[in-house]
Design a protein around this motif. Structure first.
Motif, mmCIF file in Angstrom:
data_model
loop_
_atom_site.group_PDB
_atom_site.id
_atom_site.type_symbol
_atom_site.label_atom_id
_atom_site.label_comp_id
_atom_site.label_asym_id
_atom_site.label_seq_id
_atom_site.Cartn_x
_atom_site.Cartn_y
_atom_site.Cartn_z
ATOM 1 N N PRO A 253 51.577 -38.806 9.707
ATOM 2 C CA PRO A 253 51.409 -38.858 8.246
ATOM 3 C C PRO A 253 51.409 -40.291 7.714
ATOM 4 C CG PRO A 253 53.657 -38.268 8.814
ATOM 5 C CD PRO A 253 52.903 -38.360 10.102
ATOM 6 N N ALA A 254 50.772 -40.462 6.574
ATOM 7 C CA ALA A 254 50.734 -41.787 5.958
ATOM 8 C C ALA A 254 52.029 -42.068 5.213
ATOM 9 C CB ALA A 254 49.560 -41.871 4.992
ATOM 10 N N MET A 255 52.656 -40.994 4.713
ATOM 11 C CA MET A 255 53.931 -41.154 4.002
ATOM 12 C C MET A 255 54.911 -40.100 4.500
ATOM 13 S SD MET A 255 53.493 -42.018 0.027
ATOM 14 C CE MET A 255 52.366 -40.720 -0.312
ATOM 15 N N VAL A 256 56.124 -40.526 4.789
ATOM 16 C CA VAL A 256 57.137 -39.578 5.267
ATOM 17 C C VAL A 256 58.394 -39.740 4.434
ATOM 18 C CG1 VAL A 256 58.333 -38.697 7.303
ATOM 19 C CG2 VAL A 256 56.318 -40.114 7.598
ATOM 20 N N PHE A 257 58.858 -38.636 3.847
ATOM 21 C CA PHE A 257 60.119 -38.641 3.107
ATOM 22 C C PHE A 257 61.098 -37.756 3.855
ATOM 23 C CE2 PHE A 257 58.423 -39.472 -1.479
ATOM 24 C CZ PHE A 257 57.797 -40.616 -1.014
ATOM 25 N N LEU A 258 62.317 -38.226 3.993
ATOM 26 C CA LEU A 258 63.316 -37.420 4.722
ATOM 27 C C LEU A 258 64.628 -37.427 3.943
ATOM 28 C CD1 LEU A 258 61.924 -39.686 6.976
ATOM 29 C CD2 LEU A 258 62.606 -37.821 8.433
ATOM 30 N N ASP A 259 65.178 -36.250 3.747
ATOM 31 C CA ASP A 259 66.449 -36.138 3.043
ATOM 32 C C ASP A 259 67.570 -36.083 4.067
ATOM 33 O OD1 ASP A 259 68.254 -35.953 1.052
ATOM 34 O OD2 ASP A 259 67.777 -33.897 0.453
ATOM 35 N N GLU B 295 69.679 -30.766 16.838
ATOM 36 C CA GLU B 295 68.375 -30.601 17.502
ATOM 37 C C GLU B 295 67.361 -29.983 16.533
ATOM 38 O OE1 GLU B 295 70.009 -29.979 22.075
ATOM 39 O OE2 GLU B 295 69.902 -28.270 20.718
ATOM 40 N N ARG B 296 67.875 -29.081 15.705
ATOM 41 C CA ARG B 296 66.988 -28.447 14.722
ATOM 42 C C ARG B 296 66.459 -29.511 13.747
ATOM 43 N NH1 ARG B 296 70.313 -23.961 12.486
ATOM 44 N NH2 ARG B 296 70.631 -23.426 14.639
ATOM 45 N N LYS B 297 67.364 -30.392 13.350
ATOM 46 C CA LYS B 297 66.960 -31.458 12.422
ATOM 47 C C LYS B 297 65.888 -32.324 13.060
ATOM 48 C CE LYS B 297 68.576 -32.813 8.894
ATOM 49 N NZ LYS B 297 69.532 -32.800 7.870
ATOM 50 N N ARG B 298 66.105 -32.708 14.321
ATOM 51 C CA ARG B 298 65.120 -33.561 14.989
ATOM 52 C C ARG B 298 63.797 -32.832 15.164
ATOM 53 N NH1 ARG B 298 68.057 -35.202 20.108
ATOM 54 N NH2 ARG B 298 69.711 -33.836 19.395
ATOM 55 N N CYS B 299 63.911 -31.526 15.389
ATOM 56 C CA CYS B 299 62.687 -30.729 15.535
ATOM 57 C C CYS B 299 61.892 -30.739 14.214
ATOM 58 C CB CYS B 299 63.068 -29.297 15.935
ATOM 59 S SG CYS B 299 61.658 -28.246 16.171
ATOM 60 N N SER B 300 62.611 -30.604 13.094
ATOM 61 C CA SER B 300 61.941 -30.650 11.778
ATOM 62 C C SER B 300 61.229 -31.983 11.589
ATOM 63 C CB SER B 300 62.950 -30.515 10.637
ATOM 64 O OG SER B 300 63.667 -29.348 10.765
ATOM 65 N N VAL B 301 61.880 -33.044 12.051
ATOM 66 C CA VAL B 301 61.258 -34.372 11.932
ATOM 67 C C VAL B 301 60.000 -34.427 12.805
ATOM 68 C CG1 VAL B 301 61.605 -36.838 12.374
ATOM 69 C CG2 VAL B 301 63.454 -35.492 11.381
ATOM 70 N N GLY B 302 60.112 -33.900 14.028
ATOM 71 C CA GLY B 302 58.966 -33.902 14.949
ATOM 72 C C GLY B 302 57.781 -33.140 14.388
ATOM 73 N N PHE C 212 57.328 -34.135 4.168
ATOM 74 C CA PHE C 212 58.703 -34.075 3.661
ATOM 75 C C PHE C 212 59.589 -33.317 4.629
ATOM 76 C CE2 PHE C 212 62.187 -32.508 1.100
ATOM 77 C CZ PHE C 212 62.485 -33.583 0.282
ATOM 78 N N VAL C 213 60.690 -33.955 5.003
ATOM 79 C CA VAL C 213 61.657 -33.259 5.859
ATOM 80 C C VAL C 213 62.900 -33.026 5.013
ATOM 81 C CG1 VAL C 213 62.972 -33.339 7.994
ATOM 82 C CG2 VAL C 213 60.736 -34.448 7.880
ATOM 83 N N ALA C 214 63.111 -31.763 4.657
ATOM 84 C CA ALA C 214 64.244 -31.430 3.782
ATOM 85 C C ALA C 214 65.541 -31.414 4.581
ATOM 86 C CB ALA C 214 64.000 -30.079 3.135
ATOM 87 N N GLN C 215 66.645 -31.382 3.847
ATOM 88 C CA GLN C 215 67.932 -31.392 4.523
ATOM 89 C C GLN C 215 68.180 -30.091 5.281
ATOM 90 O OE1 GLN C 215 72.277 -32.240 3.242
ATOM 91 N NE2 GLN C 215 70.950 -33.465 1.959
ATOM 92 N N ASP C 216 67.885 -28.975 4.630
ATOM 93 C CA ASP C 216 68.048 -27.696 5.321
ATOM 94 C C ASP C 216 66.718 -27.370 6.014
ATOM 95 O OD1 ASP C 216 67.738 -27.934 2.607
ATOM 96 O OD2 ASP C 216 67.566 -25.777 2.329
ATOM 97 N N ASP C 217 66.811 -27.155 7.305
ATOM 98 C CA ASP C 217 65.607 -26.939 8.086
ATOM 99 C C ASP C 217 64.993 -25.582 7.754
ATOM 100 O OD1 ASP C 217 66.872 -29.065 9.810
ATOM 101 O OD2 ASP C 217 68.216 -27.380 10.118
ATOM 102 N N SER C 218 63.696 -25.568 7.576
ATOM 103 C CA SER C 218 63.038 -24.278 7.371
ATOM 104 C C SER C 218 62.004 -24.113 8.476
ATOM 105 C CB SER C 218 62.406 -24.212 5.985
ATOM 106 O OG SER C 218 61.810 -25.429 5.668
ATOM 107 N N LEU C 219 62.506 -23.792 9.652
ATOM 108 C CA LEU C 219 61.634 -23.586 10.810
ATOM 109 C C LEU C 219 61.621 -22.109 11.154
ATOM 110 C CD1 LEU C 219 63.073 -26.506 12.958
ATOM 111 C CD2 LEU C 219 60.807 -26.471 11.923
ATOM 112 N N GLN C 220 60.553 -21.682 11.803
ATOM 113 C CA GLN C 220 60.471 -20.287 12.253
ATOM 114 C C GLN C 220 61.572 -20.071 13.293
ATOM 115 O OE1 GLN C 220 58.264 -18.076 11.122
ATOM 116 N NE2 GLN C 220 58.620 -16.405 12.544
ATOM 117 N N VAL C 221 62.448 -19.128 12.984
ATOM 118 C CA VAL C 221 63.644 -18.925 13.803
ATOM 119 C C VAL C 221 63.314 -18.606 15.262
ATOM 120 C CG1 VAL C 221 65.611 -17.359 14.060
ATOM 121 C CG2 VAL C 221 64.982 -18.211 11.811
ATOM 122 N N THR C 222 62.257 -17.836 15.487
ATOM 123 C CA THR C 222 61.963 -17.384 16.851
ATOM 124 C C THR C 222 60.990 -18.298 17.594
ATOM 125 O OG1 THR C 222 60.326 -15.934 15.877
ATOM 126 C CG2 THR C 222 62.425 -14.936 16.472
#
Ligand SMILES: Nc1ncnc2c1ncn2[C@@H]1O[C@H](COP(=O)(O)OP(=O)(O)OP(=O)(O)O)[C@@H](O)[C@H]1O
Length: 743
Positions: A323-329, A309-316, A242-252
């Motif tokens: 994955p067998a199933m991918v959901f993206l908001d 870029e952050r969004k694309r990174c979340s997708v990557g 699942f790729v949510a709309q707001d990215d939750s990636l490690q900031v550093t």
């Protein structure tokens, strides 16, 4: 082409392997399966032109061809990879051959099942199809360095999805009204619709990120490979990237590190390091992230890569694990048109490789719109259209809303949806009913069994030890390493923490300078030494517990995303965080004591005092971690901070004598870590006593007054350690419970 050249040899090689690898016991289900396959083959129900997907053999053949085309074009796009691809082992090629053969035989309706232990699953149209490889084959697939390697797909379908809001006047407002649909494997499906149509609500329900709560009631019939499932169940959620709309990636972290972290922890443990690196590089290239691959992701307080870029990174991060199933908001929101098209091409490749891809999207450009396979058009909580994108023009034409020439179809259908009343659209024949003839589901849960006695999870389980994801040790190591980088890179936070420790240490040192060297038998000297010791202890408590309290609420979005997508277990996360805290806290206490100890001139041993202060700091942080795990909002955590410290000071016995505390409240002092730490420190400092001229011993009197017995110091140590362990254990339990909550 290499694949074709090797076809005959490799095919026979794998056939042989598959046959010899299966003992008698394993052959039995295979035979049963073959029997059932032939019995259960149902004809696809031809669904009419009311927006329901039609089975199109031509289309699926084209898709198969697309895979080959993409393979070719990939090589064109990345000439350096040509040689790598050529060097692919025969085994990898043969797997692709098998997949090609499986697809071809599916289309021809002839199953060459004899070589494969493939359990059956029932597709949305009731057609029986194969849905798996044997463990050897899947593990071989999984070690590929290609993010678009062929994988086993899954089909999700749903019907009767309702979401109802109880309004203030007690009426029911339907936010989703008998919504139905499906995300078939190997296809990209877009959910479109005007604002407030229910796109996000539907995606969240299917991804298990929404459930009945407060005034909102949700009900649904959701099936994963025809297993009836509860999407909020963590075991179901783990099947969906699942790729949510707001990215939750490690900031550093950098995009390269973030994608590598995901690949390392989620791909089989035997994936060679070289393959992981190639996989990450390929993902970065595909997503157009090479230029910012080594820039921090960044956040509110740390400048980093751009939002797109952050969004694309979340997708990557999600796609790298095939994955067998991918959901993206809304994956394309915030992207320029070039990046949006690039991302859609990547999603298309992922679908061609076998995944089912579902995403919400606002009004896309026509180039993007035409790139989807399927469309779910939502309007005010109802399904206005459901089916292939290529059928959209005829569907609208038949309902008196023909698509004007040179008009973006996406703009047109949105226009029709918004410019007409629901009643008019109803009259025109939009809002198709669910006429699918769905078979009985296999079981009520993914852990239930299908007709062959196989759970959905087992379909994908890697039986080969090396093909399983990395174990606890690797998880802890990866998390710990990331934490170290985080500390090194987030210099503002570390600087503030240690800077404050040095500043306060010097301040306390200057105020209590040489107090420890004074004669403690004099009451004012004794008070000063006691005050100095107390200040050192309080400073260690405040200085370490506060960052620990905020750590989890701040990291919560990242933790929840990573935990729910199988990066690591709660225990691994807990151990890594604890180890990091132990190291940083130890250093902080060392810095603090190096300054204050020599300034003040304490008489106790430096080592023993360090251990006592460290023990207090660790047990206090354990309590604050417990609180931090319990609250979800960092601000709330900060507000609750006094709850940790005020009771400690009240009950420790130096402001109010324990006997003066109301008897029904006295028990609370036994839970205060400061009570035990101050006793240990005082015994260390004054344990030898300090007889005065009048024959009394003020030091021993002081110890007495706060219940510190020199002979019973071990007891205080024991309780301190026990409190530490208890708080940590509770924190782990709370974290475990919170880890499964997304709402
Ligand atoms: N938890 C909730 N409580 C109350 N109303 C809700 C809740 N969730 C969704 N809604 C309402 O349901 C409707 C659909 O919301 P949703 O966010 O799914 O729409 P959307 O199609 O994704 O819109 P947008 O394109 O603007 O994001 C909206 O009217 C929204 O206010």
């Amino acid at each position: 082409m290499t694949i074709k050249d090797d076809e005959n040899n490799d095919q026979s090689e794998v056939e042989e392997t598959a046959v010899t690898d299966h003992d008698e016991a394993e052959d039995q289900p295979l035979k049963r399966e073959k029997k059932k396959n032939s019995k259960k083959k149902k004809s696809k129900k031809n669904l009419e032109d009311d927006g329901v997907a039609k089975p199109k053999k031509k289309k699926s053949k084209k898709k198969h061809d697309d895979v080959d085309d993409d393979e070719g074009s990939d090589e064109d796009d990345h000439p350096k990879e040509k040689s790598v691809k050529k060097k692919k082992s025969k085994k990898e090629s043969s797997i692709m051959d098998i997949e090609a053969q499986v697809t071809a035989s599916e289309e021809a309706g002839t199953g060459k099942d004899s070589t494969l232990t493939i359990p059956t699953a029932i597709s949305t149209t009731g057609q029986i199809r194969r849905s798996g490889f044997d463990s050897r084959q899947s593990s071989m697939l999984a070690t590929s360095d290609d993010p678009f390697a062929i994988r086993e797909g899954k089909t999700l379908l749903w019907r009767n999805v309702n979401m109802t809001l109880k309004t203030k006047d007690g009426a029911d407002r339907k936010l989703l009204d008998d919504v139905w649909g499906e995300v078939p494997e190997k296809q990209t499906t877009a959910i479109m619709g005007p604002s407030g149509a229910g796109k996000t609500s539907l995606l969240n329900i299917l991804a298990g990120r929404a459930k009945t709560r407060g005034k909102v009631t949700i009900s649904s019939d959701v099936r994963l490979n025809n297993f009836s499932v509860n999407p909020t169940d963590i075991s179901v959620r783990k099947h969906i990237a699942f790729v949510a709309q707001d990215d939750s990636l490690q900031v550093t972290s950098t995009p390269r590190e973030a994608i590598y972290f995901s690949a390392k922890l989620r791909l089989p443990r035997n994936t060679p390091e070289e393959n992981l690196q190639k996989l990450v590089r390929r993902m970065l290239t595909e997503l157009g992230l090479e230029n910012c691959a080594d820039t921090y992701v960044g956040g509110a307080l740390l400048k980093g890569i751009s939002g797109g870029e952050r969004k694309r990174c979340s997708v990557g991060v999600e796609l790298v694990v095939r994955p067998a199933m991918v959901f993206l908001d809304e994956p394309t929101s915030g992207l320029d048109s070039f990046s949006a098209i690039q991302l859609c091409q990547v999603l298309k490749k992922v679908a061609n490789a076998g995944s089912s891809v579902l995403f919400t999207i606002h009004q896309p450009a026509s180039e993007i719109f035409n790139a989807f396979d399927r469309l779910i058009l939502m309007n005010k909580g109802r399904v206005m259209y459901q089916g292939l994108v290529e059928d959209v023009p005829s569907y609208f034409r038949k309902r008196n809303h023909p698509l004007p020439k040179n008009y973006n179809p996406a703009d047109w259908i949105m226009n029709v949806a918004q410019a007409n009343t629901m009643q008019k659209l109803d009259e025109d024949g939009f809002f198709p009913k669910d006429t699918r003839d769905l078979p009985e589901p296999f079981a009520e849960t993914v852990e239930g069994k299908d007709e062959l006695g196989i759970t959905l999870t087992e379909h994908h389980l890697e039986k080969d030890f090396d093909a399983r994801p990395p174990g606890v040790f690797t998880q802890v190591r990866m998390l710990f390493t990331r934490e170290i980088k985080n500390i090194k890179r987030d210099t503002a936070a570390v600087g503030a923490r240690f800077g404050l420790t040095i500043f306060l240490g010097i301040l306390i040192g200057l105020i209590f300078r040489n107090v420890g060297k004074a004669d403690p038998s004099q009451p004012q000297n004794l008070n000063s030494i006691f005050g100095a010791l107390l200040m050192v202890l309080l400073m260690s408590m405040f200085g370490t517990a506060q960052p620990a309290l905020l750590a989890f609420p701040e990291e919560r979005p990242v933790f929840l995303r990573e935990y729910s997508t199988n990066h690591y277990s709660v225990v691994s996360y807990f151990i890594a965080r604890f180890s990091m805290e132990a190291v940083v806290t130890g250093l902080q206490i060392l810095v603090q004591l190096l300054i204050t100890f020599w300034f003040i001139g304490f008489q106790s041993s430096f080592g023993m005092l360090w251990v006592a202060v460290y023990a207090l700091a660790m047990s206090s942080t354990a309590l604050s971690v417990l609180l931090g795990c319990a609250v979800e909002d960092p601000k709330l955590g900060q507000e609750m901070l006094p709850l940790l410290f005020v009771p400690q000071m009240l009950f420790a016995g130096f402001f109010v004598a324990p006997d003066l505390i109301p008897s029904w409240l006295r028990w609370a002092r036994y839970l205060c870590t400061l009570t035990y730490a101050i006793r240990i420190a005082l015994v260390e400092e004054f344990g030898d006593g300090c007889p005065s001229d009048d024959g009394s011993d003020p030091c021993l009197n002081l110890l007495n007054s706060i219940g510190a017995e020199p002979d019973e110091t071990w007891w205080n140590w024991l309780v301190l350690v026990a409190l530490f362990a208890t708080f940590r254990l509770f924190a782990l339990v709370v974290l475990q419970q919170k880890a499964t909550k997304f709402f």
